[in-house]
Every structure is written in C-alpha cells, then in structure tokens.
Design an enzyme around this catalytic site. Structure first.
Site, mmCIF file in Angstrom:
data_model
loop_
_atom_site.group_PDB
_atom_site.id
_atom_site.type_symbol
_atom_site.label_atom_id
_atom_site.label_comp_id
_atom_site.label_asym_id
_atom_site.label_seq_id
_atom_site.Cartn_x
_atom_site.Cartn_y
_atom_site.Cartn_z
ATOM 1 N N ASP A 194 10.571 -95.998 -5.522
ATOM 2 C CA ASP A 194 9.993 -97.333 -5.688
ATOM 3 C C ASP A 194 8.602 -97.347 -5.045
ATOM 4 O OD1 ASP A 194 11.342 -100.413 -6.210
ATOM 5 O OD2 ASP A 194 9.446 -100.296 -5.116
ATOM 6 N N ASN B 122 19.158 -106.362 -10.131
ATOM 7 C CA ASN B 122 18.873 -107.790 -10.256
ATOM 8 C C ASN B 122 18.877 -108.159 -11.724
ATOM 9 O OD1 ASN B 122 18.418 -108.132 -7.424
ATOM 10 N ND2 ASN B 122 16.392 -107.245 -7.662
ATOM 11 N N GLN C 143 14.749 -110.375 -10.317
ATOM 12 C CA GLN C 143 14.268 -109.352 -11.249
ATOM 13 C C GLN C 143 12.805 -109.612 -11.611
ATOM 14 O OE1 GLN C 143 16.487 -108.917 -14.946
ATOM 15 N NE2 GLN C 143 15.504 -106.956 -15.416
ATOM 16 N N VAL D 146 10.926 -106.674 -13.160
ATOM 17 C CA VAL D 146 10.640 -105.754 -14.271
ATOM 18 C C VAL D 146 11.830 -105.810 -15.223
ATOM 19 C CG1 VAL D 146 10.129 -103.383 -14.960
ATOM 20 C CG2 VAL D 146 9.248 -104.252 -12.773
ATOM 21 N N HIS E 208 17.238 -101.354 -14.315
ATOM 22 C CA HIS E 208 17.110 -100.349 -13.242
ATOM 23 C C HIS E 208 18.040 -100.720 -12.105
ATOM 24 C CE1 HIS E 208 14.257 -103.598 -12.522
ATOM 25 N NE2 HIS E 208 14.433 -103.371 -11.234
ATOM 26 N N HIS F 63 18.446 -100.215 -7.958
ATOM 27 C CA HIS F 63 17.824 -99.823 -6.698
ATOM 28 C C HIS F 63 18.849 -99.030 -5.886
ATOM 29 C CE1 HIS F 63 14.525 -102.931 -6.976
ATOM 30 N NE2 HIS F 63 15.415 -103.481 -7.799
HETATM 31 P P1 5GP Z 1 13.133 -105.805 -9.603
HETATM 32 O O1 5GP Z 1 12.328 -106.788 -8.787
HETATM 33 O O2 5GP Z 1 12.889 -106.006 -11.075
HETATM 34 O O3 5GP Z 1 14.592 -105.762 -9.251
HETATM 35 O O4 5GP Z 1 12.588 -104.375 -9.196
HETATM 36 C C1 5GP Z 1 11.397 -103.856 -9.691
HETATM 37 C C2 5GP Z 1 10.958 -102.784 -8.714
HETATM 38 O O5 5GP Z 1 10.004 -101.975 -9.360
HETATM 39 C C3 5GP Z 1 10.312 -103.322 -7.440
HETATM 40 O O6 5GP Z 1 11.062 -102.876 -6.313
HETATM 41 C C4 5GP Z 1 8.909 -102.749 -7.479
HETATM 42 O O7 5GP Z 1 8.434 -102.370 -6.194
HETATM 43 C C5 5GP Z 1 9.051 -101.567 -8.399
HETATM 44 N N1 5GP Z 1 7.845 -101.227 -9.150
HETATM 45 C C6 5GP Z 1 7.022 -102.083 -9.812
HETATM 46 N N2 5GP Z 1 6.023 -101.423 -10.399
HETATM 47 C C7 5GP Z 1 6.218 -100.101 -10.119
HETATM 48 C C8 5GP Z 1 5.491 -98.924 -10.470
HETATM 49 O O8 5GP Z 1 4.467 -98.932 -11.146
HETATM 50 N N3 5GP Z 1 5.981 -97.743 -9.998
HETATM 51 C C9 5GP Z 1 7.117 -97.676 -9.237
HETATM 52 N N4 5GP Z 1 7.513 -96.468 -8.841
HETATM 53 N N5 5GP Z 1 7.815 -98.771 -8.892
HETATM 54 C C10 5GP Z 1 7.365 -99.983 -9.320
#
Ligand code: 5GP
Length: 109
Positions: free
Chosen positions: A30, A82, A89, A91, A95, A97
C-alpha cells in the site's frame, strides 16, 4: 468508465512492484501504509467490491494472503475489505488489505 488506479497498475500503466501473483490476484505494498506491513491483495477481475466477487476467487485471495504473510514473515495479521464509501472504500476495484508487523489497534474502537 474511468479506469481505477488498480486497473492501471494491473495493465502496467503505473509501474508498481508486484510482490506476489497467482492466476486471479496480485499483491502490492500500500502506498500509504497503516501498519509496518500493509499489502493489498487485488483481484485481476475488476469487481467493484466484494459483493460482485465470484466466490471461486476466494481460493486465490486466500492463497495470496498466506503467501504474502510468509514472504513478509508476519505471523499475526488482519485482513480487511471495505465495501462502499461509508465503509471507507476509496478505490472501486476489489482489494483486501493485509496489515501486520506491529501491534494493531482494537478494530472495534
Ligand atoms: P480503500 O480505501 O479503497 O479500502 O483502499 C485503497 C487503498 O489503496 C488505500 O489504502 C490507499 O493508500 C491505496 N492506494 C491508493 N492509490 C494507490 C497507488 O497508486 N498505489 C498503491 N500501492 N496503493 C494505493
């Protein structure tokens, strides 16, 4: 529809180190780690969230979680996904974590 950041990573448009992959998932670090180890298991199929996922993908997600835990040498870890903005969430490409490597706070507090 606009491609998500994870679709771009999967398509090689954003160079990112792939730590592990199997037939249906990739694992990356991440970019904003919330623990000393914070990896993301990303499905190759662009499901929006877990509600769209083919249950057969769980087999590959499970494999990826176990492999990344072994690679990062973490015995104890937390797995979180999420679903939806109210759950955090950001993205909209499924996915999971995988967090560990340090004492994690109480998830309920
Ligand atoms: P969510 O908030 O959707 O559960 O998790 C999305 C995760 O993607 C976040 O923890 C964020 O830090 C990670 N993330 C967002 N953009 C990028 C990226 O460009 N590269 C990587 N490796 N992680 C990302």
């Amino acid at each position: 529809m606009e491609k998500t950041i994870f679709a771009k990573i999967l398509d090689g448009e954003i160079p990112t180190e792939i730590l592990y992959q199997n037939e249906r998932t990739i694992v990356i670090d991440d970019i904003h780690p919330q623990a000393s180890i914070h990896c993301l298991v990303i499905t190759k199929t662009p499901y929006k969230d877990i509600s769209e996922m083919d249950p057969e993908d769980f087999f590959y997600v499970h494999d990826a979680i176990k492999k990344i835990a072994a690679l990062k040498a973490i015995e104890d870890y937390r797995v979180v996904t999420n679903k939806g903005p109210a759950a955090g969430q950001t993205v909209f490409h499924l996915h999971f974590h995988v967090l560990g490597g340090s004492e994690l706070g109480d998830i309920n507090s």
